[in-house]
Design a protein around this motif. Structure first.
Motif, mmCIF file in Angstrom:
data_model
loop_
_atom_site.group_PDB
_atom_site.id
_atom_site.type_symbol
_atom_site.label_atom_id
_atom_site.label_comp_id
_atom_site.label_asym_id
_atom_site.label_seq_id
_atom_site.Cartn_x
_atom_site.Cartn_y
_atom_site.Cartn_z
ATOM 1 N N ARG A 159 0.817 -1.212 0.000
ATOM 2 C CA ARG A 159 0.000 0.000 0.000
ATOM 3 C C ARG A 159 0.855 1.268 0.000
ATOM 4 N NH1 ARG A 159 -5.369 -1.452 3.665
ATOM 5 N NH2 ARG A 159 -5.896 -3.346 2.510
ATOM 6 N N LEU A 160 1.781 1.308 -0.922
ATOM 7 C CA LEU A 160 2.688 2.442 -1.005
ATOM 8 C C LEU A 160 1.999 3.647 -1.626
ATOM 9 C CD1 LEU A 160 6.050 0.819 -2.189
ATOM 10 C CD2 LEU A 160 5.139 1.073 0.125
ATOM 11 N N SER A 161 2.371 4.824 -1.158
ATOM 12 C CA SER A 161 1.881 6.075 -1.729
ATOM 13 C C SER A 161 2.595 6.322 -3.056
ATOM 14 C CB SER A 161 2.164 7.228 -0.773
ATOM 15 O OG SER A 161 3.565 7.464 -0.689
ATOM 16 N N PRO A 162 2.113 7.264 -3.878
ATOM 17 C CA PRO A 162 2.824 7.569 -5.131
ATOM 18 C C PRO A 162 4.292 7.924 -4.902
ATOM 19 C CG PRO A 162 0.640 8.540 -5.175
ATOM 20 C CD PRO A 162 0.821 7.990 -3.791
ATOM 21 N N GLY A 163 4.585 8.719 -3.871
ATOM 22 C CA GLY A 163 5.972 9.068 -3.587
ATOM 23 C C GLY A 163 6.794 7.854 -3.196
ATOM 24 N N GLU A 164 6.218 6.958 -2.411
ATOM 25 C CA GLU A 164 6.922 5.743 -2.004
ATOM 26 C C GLU A 164 7.147 4.817 -3.193
ATOM 27 O OE1 GLU A 164 5.399 5.363 2.626
ATOM 28 O OE2 GLU A 164 4.136 4.593 1.006
ATOM 29 N N ARG A 165 6.187 4.770 -4.110
ATOM 30 C CA ARG A 165 6.366 3.953 -5.313
ATOM 31 C C ARG A 165 7.545 4.450 -6.138
ATOM 32 N NH1 ARG A 165 1.853 0.872 -7.301
ATOM 33 N NH2 ARG A 165 0.225 0.730 -5.712
ATOM 34 N N ARG A 166 7.660 5.770 -6.291
ATOM 35 C CA ARG A 166 8.791 6.320 -7.043
ATOM 36 C C ARG A 166 10.107 6.010 -6.346
ATOM 37 N NH1 ARG A 166 5.103 10.571 -7.886
ATOM 38 N NH2 ARG A 166 5.941 11.747 -6.128
ATOM 39 N N TYR A 167 10.091 6.085 -5.020
ATOM 40 C CA TYR A 167 11.304 5.784 -4.254
ATOM 41 C C TYR A 167 11.708 4.325 -4.437
ATOM 42 C CZ TYR A 167 14.441 5.513 -0.207
ATOM 43 O OH TYR A 167 15.523 5.326 0.618
ATOM 44 N N LEU A 168 10.744 3.408 -4.346
ATOM 45 C CA LEU A 168 11.027 1.991 -4.554
ATOM 46 C C LEU A 168 11.599 1.747 -5.940
ATOM 47 C CD1 LEU A 168 10.833 -1.041 -3.865
ATOM 48 C CD2 LEU A 168 8.433 -0.970 -4.616
ATOM 49 N N ARG A 169 10.978 2.351 -6.950
ATOM 50 C CA ARG A 169 11.455 2.139 -8.326
ATOM 51 C C ARG A 169 12.854 2.722 -8.509
ATOM 52 N NH1 ARG A 169 8.834 0.446 -12.785
ATOM 53 N NH2 ARG A 169 6.875 0.429 -11.622
ATOM 54 N N GLY A 170 13.120 3.871 -7.874
ATOM 55 C CA GLY A 170 14.448 4.457 -7.985
ATOM 56 C C GLY A 170 15.520 3.576 -7.380
ATOM 57 N N LEU A 171 15.226 2.955 -6.233
ATOM 58 C CA LEU A 171 16.200 2.062 -5.610
ATOM 59 C C LEU A 171 16.386 0.784 -6.425
ATOM 60 C CD1 LEU A 171 15.222 2.336 -1.832
ATOM 61 C CD2 LEU A 171 17.108 3.478 -3.009
ATOM 62 N N ALA A 172 15.300 0.295 -7.012
ATOM 63 C CA ALA A 172 15.376 -0.934 -7.800
ATOM 64 C C ALA A 172 15.979 -0.694 -9.177
ATOM 65 C CB ALA A 172 13.989 -1.555 -7.943
ATOM 66 N N ARG A 173 15.889 0.552 -9.674
ATOM 67 C CA ARG A 173 16.415 0.904 -10.994
ATOM 68 C C ARG A 173 17.378 2.086 -10.868
ATOM 69 N NH1 ARG A 173 14.072 -3.110 -11.840
ATOM 70 N NH2 ARG A 173 12.343 -3.594 -13.249
ATOM 71 N N PRO A 174 18.453 1.913 -10.131
ATOM 72 C CA PRO A 174 19.379 3.052 -9.943
ATOM 73 C C PRO A 174 20.019 3.465 -11.260
ATOM 74 C CG PRO A 174 20.378 1.023 -9.146
ATOM 75 C CD PRO A 174 18.940 0.698 -9.467
ATOM 76 N N THR A 175 20.255 4.751 -11.406
ATOM 77 C CA THR A 175 20.860 5.282 -12.621
ATOM 78 C C THR A 175 22.155 5.996 -12.279
ATOM 79 O OG1 THR A 175 19.747 7.422 -12.470
ATOM 80 C CG2 THR A 175 18.570 5.653 -13.608
ATOM 81 N N ASP A 176 22.953 6.238 -13.290
ATOM 82 C CA ASP A 176 24.216 6.958 -13.138
ATOM 83 C C ASP A 176 24.180 8.261 -13.934
ATOM 84 O OD1 ASP A 176 25.714 5.073 -11.520
ATOM 85 O OD2 ASP A 176 25.632 3.766 -13.262
#
Length: 296
Positions: A76-93
């Protein structure tokens, strides 16, 4: 920044805040963990326990978007938490996109033209890059803060003036931690951001507490109450405006309701800053002293 550790801590904290009955699961037997067990999250997300466990251990390189969405739904993640999860799972350089001189000059003119609107430009990691005179008068004279210390995080948590300026300082502190969490999710490999968070954890007990809570929330809008010595209390609405072509740059803009006492206060400040009345705080400030920021 240890991405695997950050991902693990976040997922553990999110399942710890949910009770089985909140997600339609029975709560049988003795529970040795707070909140949901791993197998319960896996069941809610229609995953194998092994698959979810690998994700929680930070092994996310081969996880599909569908799996991330399913886990986000289960927790039950909020929109902000979803973006955070995706950022950690898909880190960029990605490299930080610098502003060319003409763009920077144009942005400064935009800021200076906002006569009744305190506003400042924030770059990656919360660095304050540009501001107008009204922002310097309402918040802090940014020009008198050494550039290395001129970040949102350091100003809120290490400058004692922040507690006087922000009437609801704890709320501002929570918002700032949430913002920095979002920055980590977007720029997980940024060494400057990692260094800043490390310093804040070392010097501020409040920051350590809020950081451990895994605070992630929407930061594009907020209502703030400012204690301005010159005109008294100001009730302002804050909006985060993202700069086109530069996803790592955000303009923080503060407005008062038309006809309100706060708007009258901003008008008085604007008149004091007008040419011939008083020099602009952002333009006339002395260089930072070796002892740190000067009192406003």
């Amino acid at each position: 920044m240890d991405i695997a550790e950050a991902l693990r801590d976040f997922l553990v904290s999110r399942r710890a805040r949910l009770r089985p009955d909140e997600v339609g699961l029975p709560a049988h037997g003795i529970r040795r963990v707070t909140g949901l067990r791993r197998e319960e999250v896996a069941a809610l997300a229609a995953l194998s326990v092994e698959h979810y466990t690998r994700l929680e251990r930070g092994q996310a390189s081969r996880v599909s978007d569908a799996v991330l969405d399913a886990v986000a739904d289960a927790l039950r993640l909020s929109p902000g938490e979803r973006r955070y999860l995706r950022g950690l799972a898909r880190p960029t350089d990605r490299e930080e996109a610098g502003l060319p001189p003409d763009r920077r000059s144009g942005i400064q003119r935009v800021l200076d033209s906002m006569l009744l609107t305190p506003a400042y430009l924030v770059g990656r990691g919360g660095s304050v890059l540009a501001w107008n005179g009204l922002a310097a008068a309402v918040f802090i004279d940014f020009a008198r803060v050494h550039p290395d210390r001129r970040t949102v995080g350091r100003l809120v948590f290490t400058d004692p003036r922040a507690r006087r300026v922000f009437v609801n300082w704890e709320e501002k502190a929570r918002e700032t931690v949430s913002y920095l969490r979002g920055e980590v999710g977007t720029w997980p490999h940024d060494p400057g951001l990692a260094r800043e968070i490390g310093e804040l954890r070392a010097c501020s007990a409040v920051f350590r507490r809020l950081w451990a809570e895994q605070v992630v929330q929407e930061n594009d809008h907020a209502n703030v109450l400012i204690a301005c010595p010159a005109v008294g209390l100001l009730s302002l609405s804050a909006e985060a405006l993202h700069l086109a072509g530069h996803p790592d740059k955000v303009m923080a803009v503060y407005t008062a309701a038309p006809g309100s006492g706060s708007e009258r206060g901003l008008r008085r400040l604007a008149r004091a800053l007008a040419p011939g009345s008083a020099p602009s705080a952002a333009r006339s400030a002395a260089p930072p002293s070796a002892d740190g920021p000067a009192e406003v």
